[in-house]
Design an enzyme around this catalytic site. Structure first.
Site, PDB file in Angstrom:
ATOM      1  N   LYS A 112      -1.256  -4.126   5.890  1.00  0.00           N
ATOM      2  CA  LYS A 112      -1.417  -3.468   7.194  1.00  0.00           C
ATOM      3  C   LYS A 112      -0.325  -2.367   7.211  1.00  0.00           C
ATOM      4  O   LYS A 112       0.858  -2.810   7.094  1.00  0.00           O
ATOM      5  CB  LYS A 112      -0.670  -4.682   8.198  1.00  0.00           C
ATOM      6  CG  LYS A 112      -0.722  -4.140   9.794  1.00  0.00           C
ATOM      7  CD  LYS A 112       0.028  -5.472  10.494  1.00  0.00           C
ATOM      8  CE  LYS A 112      -0.010  -4.733  11.993  1.00  0.00           C
ATOM      9  NZ  LYS A 112       0.868  -3.789  12.286  1.00  0.00           N
ATOM     10  N   SER A 165       2.951  -5.678   6.619  1.00  0.00           N
ATOM     11  CA  SER A 165       3.599  -5.016   7.695  1.00  0.00           C
ATOM     12  C   SER A 165       4.947  -4.522   7.023  1.00  0.00           C
ATOM     13  O   SER A 165       5.076  -3.934   6.093  1.00  0.00           O
ATOM     14  CB  SER A 165       3.510  -5.570   9.076  1.00  0.00           C
ATOM     15  OG  SER A 165       3.854  -4.756   9.908  1.00  0.00           O
ATOM     16  N   ASP A 181       8.543   2.270  -5.157  1.00  0.00           N
ATOM     17  CA  ASP A 181       8.465   3.693  -5.285  1.00  0.00           C
ATOM     18  C   ASP A 181       9.500   4.361  -5.665  1.00  0.00           C
ATOM     19  O   ASP A 181       9.805   5.437  -6.195  1.00  0.00           O
ATOM     20  CB  ASP A 181       7.833   4.256  -3.912  1.00  0.00           C
ATOM     21  CG  ASP A 181       6.306   4.238  -3.765  1.00  0.00           C
ATOM     22  OD1 ASP A 181       5.694   3.737  -4.627  1.00  0.00           O
ATOM     23  OD2 ASP A 181       5.906   4.743  -2.573  1.00  0.00           O
TER      24      ASP A 181
END
Length: 501
Positions: free
Chosen positions: A337, A312, A323
């Site tokens: 998740k 999460s 990224d």
């Protein structure tokens, strides 16, 4: 019917109030934005039918029915029908427990768990352990991320609701709860966990000395409102000590507040999206963007530690740093998740938790049920055979280490190493693991260590990455999550086409 018209109006009004309170908030906006012309009419018909059934059960069931029972049953059933483990009805007790977990402390066993709603003989909905909270009864009992609780106090868990599971694991301090644990495909064992005060931890930090440089190390245990200032405090400490790199440990971090993860990401990211949420409803979709005004760490090599207990909000942070090519990920693939829940309080101090959106990393990737792979995979413990797993469990059950340590206070590292060799004669286990188990027992009467470099090969590898001195080139060569997923999809398509040939 005339004899019951007054009562009918009262019960219908109550039932309509119940249905409208739960659904009315959603219906007008949902149908206005979904473009489904007949949905509102269908919904009204369903609500009328539910009201009629509510009245019928109240007035005609063979025994007197408490309307609260029908109310809770209706909400619980609606939530379960969506087959989403994160969309659930929460009674007043569950709401208090949720607030305790997010904001403070509670009495329990210290396991972060999840559970599917739908169960079958082939795929029972056992309770999945996302991660144990360090230092808690569950952690001390040796329960690990990836284990499954198949029974609680002798009752099978597949047919239990998540709320029932939580009510059984939490309770008065000092009382025991017996769990039956499934590890792997076939090894089962029982543990009696004595409930204790579970203080929701946030951040622990310190420094590590590498081959040449000093590195900051911070372990983010959970994302709560207190996590953001604690991370800021840690970073300030690292700056004072002129640390040349940073290790962020997100292993076994089950998540928490999305906004906390985003604010921490903003400490490192200058501009662009940190995380975005997408929903079928426009007002539930948003993008949280970085601001250069909030950036307090620049041009510092960062390694993030992850494993299957990272879920999460910890995936939001690690995905954002990856990224943006700001961090190098070491460890194991994360839990996966990728959805966002909102908790809504109802009129009776109860509530519902609903999955409202899915979140996407800066490369526009959702990792739900996929997880985030590390840039360098390092497993913490070797894969044990079934016999070795049984040896580990037997060592724990015999309490051999505890008894020895009690009789030998003030053991040194040399003593620990020697005793581990003695243990290995009776228990076919890795020496590094045996030293770790003895060290944990020795440390129970002392302040716990922040890290264990003898055992923690993932942390050692993180230091090695920073020691290499080529961090910029290394992290620049990593792929974004979007690139990795597209690569995996291309391989899958190629495999399908070759199979058809």
């Amino acid at each position: 019917m005339n004899l019951h018209s007054s009562k009918l109006r009262i019960f219908r009004a109550a039932a309509f109030a119940l249905c409208f309170f739960v659904s009315g908030f959603f219906v007008s906006k949902c149908f206005a934005e979904s473009g489904q012309k007949n949905s509102a009419a269908d919904s009204s018909e369903y609500i009328r039918t539910i009201a009629q059934i509510f009245y019928t059960l109240q007035s005609r069931f063979v025994e007197e029915v408490d309307p609260e029972v029908l109310y809770k049953g209706a909400l619980d059933g609606m939530m379960k029908s969506l087959n989403d483990p994160y969309t659930v009805y929460l009674d007043s007790k569950d709401m208090r427990s949720l607030n305790d977990t997010t904001e403070g402390a509670f009495y329990g066993v210290g396991l972060s768990i999840s559970k599917r709603n739908e169960s079958s003989a082939d795929n029972p909905a056992y309770v999945d352990v996302i991660s144990p909270i360090e230092g808690t009864p569950g952690y001390k009992a040796g329960i690990q991320a990836g284990d499954k609780l198949i029974e609680i106090n002798g009752e099978p868990t597949p047919e239990m609701s998540m709320e029932t599971v939580l009510s059984k694991l939490r309770g008065p301090k000092g009382e025991g709860v017996e769990v039956t644990v499934l590890r792997g495909k076939s090894v089962t064992f029982k543990r009696t966990l004595i409930r204790d005060l579970i203080e929701v931890p946030t951040v622990e930090f310190g420094t590590l000395q590498g081959k040449k440089n000093l590195y900051g190390y911070m372990k983010l245990i959970q994302f709560t409102p207190d996590t953001v200032p604690r991370v800021h405090e840690a970073i300030d400490s690292f700056k004072e000590k002129k640390c040349s790199g940073l290790i962020i440990d997100l292993r076994n971090n089950p998540g928490g507040l999305l906004d906390s993860a985003a604010k921490i990401g903003d400490f490192f990211i200058d501009e662009g999206p940190i995380v975005s949420t997408k929903s079928r409803l426009a007002y539930e979709s948003r993008s949280i963007n970085a601001s250069a005004d909030n950036t307090i760490v620049k041009d510092l090599p960062i390694v993030v530690l992850i494993n299957k207990g990272s879920a999460s909000a910890s995936e939001i942070l690690s995905g954002a740093l990856k990224d943006n090519h700001l961090a190098y990920l070491v460890g194991e693939r994360t839990y996966g998740k990728g959805s966002v829940q909102q908790v809504m309080t109802l009129k009776h101090d109860d509530g519902i938790k609903v999955t409202m959106a899915r979140y996407y990393t800066p490369s526009d990737t959702n990792i739900d049920k996929i997880g985030i792979p590390p840039d360098k995979e390092i497993t913490l413990s070797p894969e044990y055979t079934e016999e070795q797993t049984k040896a580990f469990l037997k060592l724990s059950e015999d309490e051999t280490i505890r008894k020895y340590v009690e009789g030998h206070p003030d053991m040194t590292e040399a003593d620990i190493a020697e005793y581990a060799k003695v243990l290995q004669k009776d228990y076919d286990l890795d020496l590094r693991l045996l030293r770790r188990l003895v060290r944990i027992e020795v440390g129970r009467t002392k302040d716990p260590r922040l890290y264990d470099l003898d055992f923690d090969v993932q942390l050692v590898e993180a230091m090695n990455v920073l020691d290499q001195g080529n961090f910029k080139d290394l992290v620049k060569g990593t792929k974004t999550l979007k690139e990795l997923q597209e690569e995996a999809e291309a391989k899958a398509e190629q495999g399908d086409s070759e199979a058809k040939k």
